[in-house]
Write a protein that holds these residues in place. Structure first.
Motif, PDB file in Angstrom:
ATOM      1  N   ASP A  87      26.740  -2.319  39.268  1.00  0.00           N
ATOM      2  CA  ASP A  87      26.513  -3.708  38.654  1.00  0.00           C
ATOM      3  C   ASP A  87      26.287  -4.396  40.163  1.00  0.00           C
ATOM      4  N   SER A  88      26.899  -4.078  41.133  1.00  0.00           N
ATOM      5  CA  SER A  88      27.042  -5.167  42.499  1.00  0.00           C
ATOM      6  C   SER A  88      25.811  -4.761  43.420  1.00  0.00           C
ATOM      7  N   SER A  89      25.879  -3.495  44.102  1.00  0.00           N
ATOM      8  CA  SER A  89      24.823  -3.029  44.676  1.00  0.00           C
ATOM      9  C   SER A  89      23.441  -2.547  44.132  1.00  0.00           C
ATOM     10  N   HIS A  90      23.412  -2.486  42.923  1.00  0.00           N
ATOM     11  CA  HIS A  90      22.173  -2.256  42.099  1.00  0.00           C
ATOM     12  C   HIS A  90      21.434  -0.973  42.638  1.00  0.00           C
ATOM     13  N   LEU A  91      22.196  -0.002  43.157  1.00  0.00           N
ATOM     14  CA  LEU A  91      21.597   1.212  43.548  1.00  0.00           C
ATOM     15  C   LEU A  91      22.094   2.308  42.545  1.00  0.00           C
ATOM     16  N   SER A  92      21.263   3.152  42.329  1.00  0.00           N
ATOM     17  CA  SER A  92      21.538   4.277  41.589  1.00  0.00           C
ATOM     18  C   SER A  92      22.656   5.184  42.284  1.00  0.00           C
ATOM     19  N   ALA A  93      23.044   6.272  41.548  1.00  0.00           N
ATOM     20  CA  ALA A  93      24.103   7.225  42.088  1.00  0.00           C
ATOM     21  C   ALA A  93      23.639   7.901  43.414  1.00  0.00           C
ATOM     22  N   ASN A  97      18.057  12.100  32.904  1.00  0.00           N
ATOM     23  CA  ASN A  97      17.037  11.109  33.601  1.00  0.00           C
ATOM     24  C   ASN A  97      17.866   9.813  33.478  1.00  0.00           C
ATOM     25  N   THR A  98      18.600   9.575  32.447  1.00  0.00           N
ATOM     26  CA  THR A  98      19.360   8.235  32.345  1.00  0.00           C
ATOM     27  C   THR A  98      20.415   8.354  33.591  1.00  0.00           C
ATOM     28  N   LEU A  99      21.076   9.252  33.862  1.00  0.00           N
ATOM     29  CA  LEU A  99      21.965   9.134  34.926  1.00  0.00           C
ATOM     30  C   LEU A  99      21.337   8.969  36.317  1.00  0.00           C
ATOM     31  N   LEU A 122      37.490   3.479  43.562  1.00  0.00           N
ATOM     32  CA  LEU A 122      36.004   3.390  42.527  1.00  0.00           C
ATOM     33  C   LEU A 122      35.171   2.883  43.570  1.00  0.00           C
ATOM     34  N   VAL A 123      34.142   3.526  44.159  1.00  0.00           N
ATOM     35  CA  VAL A 123      33.059   3.281  45.216  1.00  0.00           C
ATOM     36  C   VAL A 123      31.757   2.641  44.584  1.00  0.00           C
ATOM     37  N   TRP A 124      31.717   3.279  43.222  1.00  0.00           N
ATOM     38  CA  TRP A 124      30.415   2.949  42.679  1.00  0.00           C
ATOM     39  C   TRP A 124      30.386   3.082  41.142  1.00  0.00           C
ATOM     40  N   GLY A 125      29.979   2.009  40.390  1.00  0.00           N
ATOM     41  CA  GLY A 125      30.186   2.221  38.985  1.00  0.00           C
ATOM     42  C   GLY A 125      31.391   1.232  38.476  1.00  0.00           C
ATOM     43  N   PRO A 126      31.862   1.412  37.474  1.00  0.00           N
ATOM     44  CA  PRO A 126      30.955   2.400  36.356  1.00  0.00           C
ATOM     45  C   PRO A 126      29.740   1.629  36.268  1.00  0.00           C
ATOM     46  N   ALA A 127      28.824   2.695  36.116  1.00  0.00           N
ATOM     47  CA  ALA A 127      27.519   1.987  35.812  1.00  0.00           C
ATOM     48  C   ALA A 127      27.173   2.322  34.080  1.00  0.00           C
ATOM     49  N   VAL A 128      26.575   1.658  33.357  1.00  0.00           N
ATOM     50  CA  VAL A 128      26.612   1.595  32.047  1.00  0.00           C
ATOM     51  C   VAL A 128      25.353   1.311  31.546  1.00  0.00           C
TER      52      VAL A 128
END
Length: 429
Positions: free
Chosen positions: A156-162, A147-149, A61-67
């Motif tokens: 949560d850690s990097s604060h980067l979008s996908a 748009n949400t995605l 798991l390298v990004w997220g889960p973003a919620v």
């Protein structure tokens, strides 16, 4: 045929897709939900049992889960729930983006994203670099979800979008890199939309020659015929859309497919009214995957007519959505799920079947959720994750929200609400 469209085992991709739904199993703000879900996803990747060639170990798991969390349904007393969630998994230079399905406790999902189909948005408004004609449109709900995605979900850690995360991976410098977008139900509509966005806008994420693929399961239609035509020209050869023809959800929002659910159609009583017998895991149900424990087992196919209340809700949905919607990839790959198989007889039947519309909703729920786990033959993974969730005192399941069957089903006033309330029955299994 399946493996020629997506170079990674589609059963494994589906298992990762299911892990992206773990945020839906609890309540709280986005930070609390991530804190709950992230270690569970990581535990499943490390410890879930292997099924044949489906092995989750080796994936990270390298990004997220973003919620993003919005108020839930009355089932959770208006607490916040994960209305949208997304995770990125990585193995070597393959990245899998998993998009959460409709959260059964999110009325926002039911009404704003799933059922918001009367209005449409041009695809060229959502995807700046697209070559699609202005007449290619998606539903308002799909546009809100996409748009949400793209804009609202951040790690949560990097604060980067996908997209920012993918951009930082410099995939244009990697040979043979590939991105696979997947999702079930609501995720089955949003995954091709996100895949097409990535295909349209390679400069936004340093794509280079990175191949984009999509596995969409049980998804309703994202857009109209011109959108489907454009999508097919760009990604049909890299997309597998799989759906159970006894599942009501992927029949939306195509009028002819919805009509087949209604009474006085097909065998006169509707989608589940055919008499006779069915083999759990017959040649259609099991193939092309290795046969599981239920393959070859005889199961009674009990006729079940479509209730008149459901007829009316579907008729309203057809008028609301109009005749503009068309599925991507033509008919996709459909399979015939098993009605009233041993799993629902044992698990639900032991509690006693509800009557009327409640029984119909049980059947809808089975066909929309658990049958796919049987079809992809990943039930051991499904049971591992389910048990892990049920034992957690912070999970919705553990907090005893399995009271959906006792609610007044006649109070349902719209087709999107029917689908949302139907999905709540999945927790009761």
């Amino acid at each position: 045929m399946l493996l020629s469209l997506i170079p990674i085992n589609v059963r494994l991709i589906f298992a990762l897709s299911m892990l992206s739904n773990i945020p839906a199993a609890t309540t709280g703000n986005s930070e609390q939900i991530v804190k709950y879900a992230k270690p569970k996803i990581q535990q499943a990747l490390a410890s879930a049992p292997s099924v044949d060639s489906v092995q989750l170990s080796g994936w990270q798991l390298v990004w997220g889960p973003a919620v993003i969390a919005k108020p839930g349904s009355k089932q959770v007393d208006k607490e916040l729930v994960a209305s949208n969630a997304m995770s990125i998994f990585k193995n070597g230079n393959t990245y899998v983006i998993g998009i959460q399905a409709t959260n059964s406790n999110s009325t926002y999902d039911w009404l704003v994203e799933d059922g918001n189909v009367r209005a449409t948005v041009p695809w060229n408004v959502l995807s700046p670099a697209t070559k699609a004609p202005a007449t290619a449109v998606v539903s308002k709900g799909t546009s809100i979800g996409l748009n949400t995605l793209l804009d609202s979900l951040q790690d949560d850690s990097s604060h980067l979008s996908a997209v920012q995360y993918l951009q930082g991976q410099k995939l244009n410098q990697q040979s043979g890199a590939q991105v696979i977008v997947t999702g079930h139900s609501l995720g089955g509509a949003l995954s091709p939309s996100l895949a097409l966005y990535l295909k349209d806008n390679p400069a936004a994420w340093n794509a280079g020659n990175t191949a984009v693929y999509c596995l969409s399961t049980a998804g309703p239609t994202p857009g109209n015929g011109d959108f489907a035509t454009y999508y097919n020209a760009q990604l049909q050869n890299n997309t597998q859309r799989i759906w159970n023809d006894l599942d009501v959800v992927p029949r939306a929002w195509v009028q002819s497919l919805l009509t087949q659910v209604q009474s006085n159609v097909l065998a006169k009583g509707g989608l589940y009214s055919a008499a006779g017998a069915s083999i759990v895991g017959d040649s259609v149900y099991c193939s092309p995957y290795k046969k599981g424990a239920y393959c070859g087992s005889l199961a009674t196919f009990n006729p079940l007519g479509t209730p008149l209340d459901v007829d009316a809700l579907i008729e309203g949905a057809k008028k609301w959505s109009g005749d503009k919607y068309m599925h991507i990839c033509g008919n996709g790959l459909s399979f015939h799920g098993v009605q009233n198989g041993p799993y629902i007889d044992v698990i639900v039947g032991a509690k006693g079947y509800p009557k009327g519309i409640g029984l119909f909703m049980q059947q809808m729920a089975q066909q929309h959720v658990i049958v796919y786990n049987f079809y992809f033959n990943i039930m051991p993974i499904h049971e591992y994750v389910r048990t892990m969730v049920e034992k957690d005192p912070k999970s919705v399941v553990n907090r005893n929200f399995n009271n959906k069957q006792s609610e007044d089903a006649s109070a349902i006033t719209s087709f999107p609400e029917l689908l949302g309330r139907m999905s709540q029955y999945a927790w009761a299994w």
